[in-house]
Design a protein around this motif. Sequence first.
Motif, PDB file in Angstrom:
ATOM      1  N   MET A   1       0.610  -0.793  -0.231  1.00 30.87           N
ATOM      2  CA  MET A   1      -0.269   0.514   0.444  1.00 30.87           C
ATOM      3  C   MET A   1       1.208   1.151   0.106  1.00 30.87           C
ATOM      4  SD  MET A   1      -2.769   1.290   2.702  1.00 30.87           S
ATOM      5  CE  MET A   1      -1.656   1.060   4.396  1.00 30.87           C
ATOM      6  N   ARG A   2       1.119   1.712  -1.236  1.00 33.81           N
ATOM      7  CA  ARG A   2       1.597   2.921  -0.805  1.00 33.81           C
ATOM      8  C   ARG A   2       1.025   4.709  -0.893  1.00 33.81           C
ATOM      9  NH1 ARG A   2       6.161   2.767  -5.200  1.00 33.81           N
ATOM     10  NH2 ARG A   2       5.949   5.058  -4.667  1.00 33.81           N
ATOM     11  N   VAL A   3      -0.495   4.559  -1.456  1.00 34.37           N
ATOM     12  CA  VAL A   3      -0.815   6.320  -1.110  1.00 34.37           C
ATOM     13  C   VAL A   3      -2.415   5.665  -0.127  1.00 34.37           C
ATOM     14  CG1 VAL A   3      -2.363   7.357  -2.346  1.00 34.37           C
ATOM     15  CG2 VAL A   3      -1.047   5.938  -3.121  1.00 34.37           C
ATOM     16  N   THR A   4      -2.469   6.497   1.069  1.00 36.09           N
ATOM     17  CA  THR A   4      -3.703   6.261   1.663  1.00 36.09           C
ATOM     18  C   THR A   4      -4.373   7.540   1.044  1.00 36.09           C
ATOM     19  OG1 THR A   4      -2.357   5.222   3.354  1.00 36.09           O
ATOM     20  CG2 THR A   4      -4.942   5.915   4.086  1.00 36.09           C
ATOM     21  N   CYS A   5      -5.406   7.471   1.191  1.00 37.14           N
ATOM     22  CA  CYS A   5      -6.635   8.257   1.359  1.00 37.14           C
ATOM     23  C   CYS A   5      -7.720   8.431   2.282  1.00 37.14           C
ATOM     24  CB  CYS A   5      -8.353   8.137   0.403  1.00 37.14           C
ATOM     25  SG  CYS A   5      -9.400   9.112  -0.004  1.00 37.14           S
ATOM     26  N   PHE A   6      -7.343   9.410   2.766  1.00 35.97           N
ATOM     27  CA  PHE A   6      -7.543  10.194   4.662  1.00 35.97           C
ATOM     28  C   PHE A   6      -9.146  11.336   4.095  1.00 35.97           C
ATOM     29  CE2 PHE A   6      -7.319  12.157   8.245  1.00 35.97           C
ATOM     30  CZ  PHE A   6      -6.643  11.815   9.638  1.00 35.97           C
ATOM     31  N   ILE A   7     -10.103  10.163   4.336  1.00 37.64           N
ATOM     32  CA  ILE A   7     -10.769  10.772   4.613  1.00 37.64           C
ATOM     33  C   ILE A   7     -11.484  11.738   5.595  1.00 37.64           C
ATOM     34  CG2 ILE A   7     -13.354  11.491   3.524  1.00 37.64           C
ATOM     35  CD1 ILE A   7     -12.338   8.953   2.117  1.00 37.64           C
ATOM     36  N   ARG A   8     -11.769  13.778   5.990  1.00 36.96           N
ATOM     37  CA  ARG A   8     -12.116  13.646   6.921  1.00 36.96           C
ATOM     38  C   ARG A   8     -13.576  14.280   6.746  1.00 36.96           C
ATOM     39  NH1 ARG A   8     -12.719  19.404   9.064  1.00 36.96           N
ATOM     40  NH2 ARG A   8     -12.339  19.360  11.578  1.00 36.96           N
ATOM     41  N   TYR A   9     -14.094  14.018   8.125  1.00 40.79           N
ATOM     42  CA  TYR A   9     -15.631  14.338   7.983  1.00 40.79           C
ATOM     43  C   TYR A   9     -16.389  15.011   8.696  1.00 40.79           C
ATOM     44  CZ  TYR A   9     -16.285   9.801   5.002  1.00 40.79           C
ATOM     45  OH  TYR A   9     -16.061   8.669   4.673  1.00 40.79           O
ATOM     46  N   GLN A  10     -16.860  16.279   8.006  1.00 35.85           N
ATOM     47  CA  GLN A  10     -17.388  17.361   9.176  1.00 35.85           C
ATOM     48  C   GLN A  10     -19.040  16.589   9.482  1.00 35.85           C
ATOM     49  OE1 GLN A  10     -17.931  21.280   9.169  1.00 35.85           O
ATOM     50  NE2 GLN A  10     -18.955  21.790  11.431  1.00 35.85           N
ATOM     51  N   ILE A  11     -19.462  15.991  11.175  1.00 35.84           N
ATOM     52  CA  ILE A  11     -20.563  15.163  10.664  1.00 35.84           C
ATOM     53  C   ILE A  11     -21.694  16.265  11.203  1.00 35.84           C
ATOM     54  CG2 ILE A  11     -19.805  12.663  10.274  1.00 35.84           C
ATOM     55  CD1 ILE A  11     -20.059  12.376  13.444  1.00 35.84           C
ATOM     56  N   ASP A  12     -23.311  15.750  11.408  1.00 33.73           N
ATOM     57  CA  ASP A  12     -23.920  16.051  12.400  1.00 33.73           C
ATOM     58  C   ASP A  12     -23.813  14.856  13.618  1.00 33.73           C
ATOM     59  OD1 ASP A  12     -25.817  16.700  13.535  1.00 33.73           O
ATOM     60  OD2 ASP A  12     -27.716  17.009  12.002  1.00 33.73           O
ATOM     61  N   PRO A  13     -23.411  16.522  14.531  1.00 31.68           N
ATOM     62  CA  PRO A  13     -23.724  15.254  16.527  1.00 31.68           C
ATOM     63  C   PRO A  13     -24.657  14.631  16.106  1.00 31.68           C
ATOM     64  CG  PRO A  13     -22.921  17.240  16.658  1.00 31.68           C
ATOM     65  CD  PRO A  13     -23.366  17.862  14.685  1.00 31.68           C
ATOM     66  N   PHE A  14     -25.354  14.721  16.036  1.00 33.21           N
ATOM     67  CA  PHE A  14     -26.887  15.080  16.993  1.00 33.21           C
ATOM     68  C   PHE A  14     -27.135  13.230  15.529  1.00 33.21           C
ATOM     69  CE2 PHE A  14     -26.909  19.279  17.979  1.00 33.21           C
ATOM     70  CZ  PHE A  14     -27.395  18.720  19.467  1.00 33.21           C
ATOM     71  N   GLN A  15     -26.104  13.152  14.654  1.00 31.79           N
ATOM     72  CA  GLN A  15     -26.509  11.764  14.129  1.00 31.79           C
ATOM     73  C   GLN A  15     -25.488  11.163  13.264  1.00 31.79           C
ATOM     74  OE1 GLN A  15     -28.819  12.377  10.663  1.00 31.79           O
ATOM     75  NE2 GLN A  15     -28.633  14.105  10.754  1.00 31.79           N
ATOM     76  N   ARG A  16     -24.857  11.198  14.958  1.00 33.15           N
ATOM     77  CA  ARG A  16     -23.729   9.840  15.432  1.00 33.15           C
ATOM     78  C   ARG A  16     -23.499   8.190  14.557  1.00 33.15           C
ATOM     79  NH1 ARG A  16     -21.000   6.792  18.923  1.00 33.15           N
ATOM     80  NH2 ARG A  16     -18.669   7.520  18.351  1.00 33.15           N
ATOM     81  N   GLU A  17     -25.279   7.894  14.925  1.00 34.54           N
ATOM     82  CA  GLU A  17     -25.776   7.040  14.998  1.00 34.54           C
ATOM     83  C   GLU A  17     -25.893   6.543  13.706  1.00 34.54           C
ATOM     84  OE1 GLU A  17     -24.356   4.593  16.720  1.00 34.54           O
ATOM     85  OE2 GLU A  17     -23.995   6.330  18.662  1.00 34.54           O
ATOM     86  N   ALA A  18     -26.241   7.417  12.992  1.00 36.02           N
ATOM     87  CA  ALA A  18     -26.733   7.243  11.419  1.00 36.02           C
ATOM     88  C   ALA A  18     -25.033   7.269  10.716  1.00 36.02           C
ATOM     89  CB  ALA A  18     -27.531   8.701  10.266  1.00 36.02           C
ATOM     90  N   PHE A  19     -24.276   8.206  10.951  1.00 32.74           N
ATOM     91  CA  PHE A  19     -23.146   8.183  10.356  1.00 32.74           C
ATOM     92  C   PHE A  19     -22.326   6.262  10.966  1.00 32.74           C
ATOM     93  CE2 PHE A  19     -18.308   8.835  10.079  1.00 32.74           C
ATOM     94  CZ  PHE A  19     -18.301   8.986   8.704  1.00 32.74           C
TER      95      PHE A  19
END
Length: 107
Positions: A1-19
């Motif tokens: 593995m040479r490349v890592t796609c690092f995804i940063r999400y800003q989520i609705d904290p009231f929908q944590r379980e949905a995420f």
Amino acid sequence: MRVTCFIRYQIDPFQREAFAAYAAQWGRIIPRCGGRLLGYFLPHEGTNDIAWGLIGFDSLADYEAYRARLRADPEGRDNFALAQRQKFILREERTFCEAVPGTFAPS
């Protein structure tokens, strides 16, 4: 593995379980489409609206091929549509990183 796609999400904290449910779906979809899922991470303490996803690839070309397969995957399309309908992802950023030799998953 040479490349890592690092995804940063800003989520609705009231929908944590949905995420969390959305992220769990990727556990099946991403490997099937050619990515190496390193994990999804939810906030635990501190900031409550930032989550991360890390996916490994051998090259950026492999990433592009993965993205094409992901767009064609019915379950992948459904998962993207779920996020759009429920609006639990407020913002998403992608950064591509490479691991420093000897520091990633040392045994």
